[in-house]
Design an enzyme around this catalytic site. Structure first.
Site, PDB file in Angstrom:
ATOM      1  N   LYS A  10      27.218  60.988  38.333  1.00  0.00           N
ATOM      2  CA  LYS A  10      28.501  60.280  38.407  1.00  0.00           C
ATOM      3  C   LYS A  10      28.341  59.089  39.338  1.00  0.00           C
ATOM      4  O   LYS A  10      27.615  59.164  40.337  1.00  0.00           O
ATOM      5  CB  LYS A  10      29.578  61.248  38.922  1.00  0.00           C
ATOM      6  CG  LYS A  10      30.994  60.662  38.943  1.00  0.00           C
ATOM      7  CD  LYS A  10      32.022  61.716  39.352  1.00  0.00           C
ATOM      8  CE  LYS A  10      33.427  61.162  39.432  1.00  0.00           C
ATOM      9  NZ  LYS A  10      34.434  62.189  39.766  1.00  0.00           N
TER      10      LYS A  10
ATOM     11  N   SER B  19      38.455  62.837  36.740  1.00  0.00           N
ATOM     12  CA  SER B  19      37.829  61.535  36.814  1.00  0.00           C
ATOM     13  C   SER B  19      36.362  61.532  36.362  1.00  0.00           C
ATOM     14  O   SER B  19      35.834  60.462  36.079  1.00  0.00           O
ATOM     15  CB  SER B  19      37.903  61.016  38.248  1.00  0.00           C
ATOM     16  OG  SER B  19      37.137  61.845  39.114  1.00  0.00           O
TER      17      SER B  19
ATOM     18  N   SER C 180      38.733  67.090  38.904  1.00  0.00           N
ATOM     19  CA  SER C 180      37.942  66.085  38.179  1.00  0.00           C
ATOM     20  C   SER C 180      36.652  66.561  37.544  1.00  0.00           C
ATOM     21  O   SER C 180      36.031  65.809  36.796  1.00  0.00           O
ATOM     22  CB  SER C 180      37.611  64.926  39.106  1.00  0.00           C
ATOM     23  OG  SER C 180      38.692  64.054  39.144  1.00  0.00           O
TER      24      SER C 180
END
Ligand code: GLN
Length: 484
Positions: A76, A151, A175
């Site tokens: 990420k 997210s 997330s």
């Protein structure tokens, strides 16, 4: 080419000489290049990943194997990897290159992982749909009209689309679990303090945890075990043994599972009828299999979203103050004074949602409102933690839907922040109390979209939690023919 969904199968094939790491990486790169519109990757480390794969193949030929030999992982965009750019999908950090690797990244690397690229996310991990990235939304590979969840949308989409075996995400309020649910894969938020936050761009420091997104609970357990353990760079990181994350006979949940469900779930607002039905069917199946379903109530659950959005924005406003245009991040070239440097750089560098959170957080921390919001929020957080222990008294885990329904369409909730924040209804509890929670795909709705269910266990019981998840049997959701 079959790239294998689970590491154990892949390693068997590697050891048997049926395939090599270079071929696996090539197959993933091919798929990534075939579907650029998914927008999961902000950067693909094509050459580097191939070089690393060739090095691993040579190691294997020499008889040297690593725990993650062959595993291809995406990072990420808020997790540091030395010498590589990372930006938390924000313009304010565009072009920023990390001087060090996150502890989680380094431990995976040392265990033989191959990093294939960095993946898109909501800006500073704020969002539930990946519509807040400065670099465009990620599309759900199962239905490109729909959001992948946020997210960590790029992480879940990359795994679901067959672009890599696993991805790292971060979870402050859901997330990892929400995008895993929307993309039909497994996502684990470890206990707060299980995985070092060193090298993770801070959002809400008392909530943030790094965790894996994978196809199988076994791989989630393995990655967490490798990342876990004391770290001198993160004082909140626990010294408890990483082997607690392993699914062994010691950590295994005893049959029958004692699962707590909440009464009046449908009254908690906004539960999609198809999700409700699938969840009820799951309870019927689990009972028929002999598991014990214990109905309890947690009326305080309705306070979890307001509490989370008060405390997480407070922490975010403090954490994000460092991006001033002076110390870190983008600086407006025309600013002439200190104040105009701050104002212009921050206004242009941050997106709308991040600015909203900073304003909210600054407000709840302001002298006149501190007691009314921040102090009260802290008390409610403590209460929710105590109630969570009560809830699990004599039981193994809390069983909840991960989200209110399946992945929604782009634009459906982005104009109304409250609607978007409500997405976090079932996930923020585990961040407020710090407990571990895993999302697994358990059913498909009428449109063949996956639905995720969540198990929240007691702190430090990841191994048991994942063994329970495997007893409940996640369904396999495949968006691309992985064997093709
Ligand atoms: N959706 C939540 C938020 O926007 C959670 C985000 C996260 O876990 N990083 O704050």
């Amino acid at each position: 080419m079959n790239t294998y969904q689970q590491l154990s199968g892949l390693q068997r094939a590697l050891r048997a000489g049926n395939l090599c790491c270079v071929d696996v990486v090539r197959a993933f790169l091919k798929r990534i290049h075939e579907r650029p519109e998914i927008n999961a990757f902000l950067e693909v480390y094509s050459d580097e990943a191939l070089e690393r794969a060739a090095w691993l193949d040579a190691e294997h030929a020499a008889g040297r194997w690593y725990p993650l030999s062959g595993m291809v992982v995406a990072l990420k965009d808020n997790i540091a990897y030395k010498g590589h750019r990372f930006s938390a999908s924000s313009k304010i950090l565009e072009g920023f290159e990390s001087l060090f690797s996150a502890t989680a990244t380094q431990r995976l690397f040392d265990a033989g992982a191959i990093f294939i690229g960095r993946v898109n996310c909501d800006e500073f991990a704020m969002g539930s749909s990946n519509e807040n990235s400065a670099f465009g939304p990620v599309l759900n590979p199962l239905d490109p009209q729909r959001v992948p969840g946020g997210s960590s949308g790029g992480s879940a989409a990359a795994v679901a689309a067959g672009f890599c075996h696993a991805a790292l995400g971060s979870d402050t309020g859901g997330s990892i679990r929400q995008p895993a649910a929307y993309c039909g894969v497994v996502g684990l938020k470890p206990t707060y303090g299980r995985v070092s936050r060193h090298g993770l761009i801070a959002f809400g420091s008392s909530f943030d945890q790094i965790g894996p997104i994978t196809h199988s609970v076994e791989d989630a357990a393995l990655l967490t075990e490798i990342m876990a353990g004391a770290d001198e760079y993160d004082g909140t990181c626990s010294t408890r043994p990483a082997t607690e994350c392993r699914m062994t006979t010691q950590t295994e949940a005893k049959f029958p599972l004692k699962l707590v469900v909440l009464e009046d779930l449908e009254d908690s607002g906004g539960l999609d009828p198809q999700m409700f039905e699938a969840y009820q069917n799951l309870l019927v199946r689990l009972k028929a299999e002999g598991h014990e379903i214990i109905t309890r109530s947690l009326p305080e659950l309705k306070y979890s979203i307001p509490t989370y959005y008060i405390l997480a924005t407070a922490e975010a406003s403090s954490n994000l103050s460092r991006y001033s245009g002076v110390h870190f991040g983008y600086r407006n070239p025309e600013a002439t004074t200190l104040e105009s440097t701050y104002k212009k750089s921050r206004t242009e560098g941050f997106g709308k949602e991040v600015r909203r959170r900073i304003m909210l957080g600054t407000f709840v921390l302001s002298e006149a409102y501190y007691d009314a919001y921040y102090s009260k929020g802290q008390k409610v957080r403590r209460l929710l933690r105590d109630k969570s222990y009560d809830l699990l008294q004599g039981a193994d885990a809390l069983l909840l839907p991960t989200t209110t329904g399946a992945a929604f369409r782009f634009g459906e909730k982005s104009d109304d922040p409250i609607q978007m924040y409500k997405e976090d209804m079932f996930t923020v509890l585990a961040n407020l109390n710090g407990f571990p929670a895993v999302s697994i795909p358990f059913a498909l709705n009428n449109e063949q979209l996956p639905l995720g269910m969540q198990l929240m266990g007691r702190p430090w019981e990841e191994g048991k939690l994942l063994s329970m998840a495997s007893q409940i049997q996640p369904i396999q959701v495949v968006s691309t023919p992985l064997g093709a």
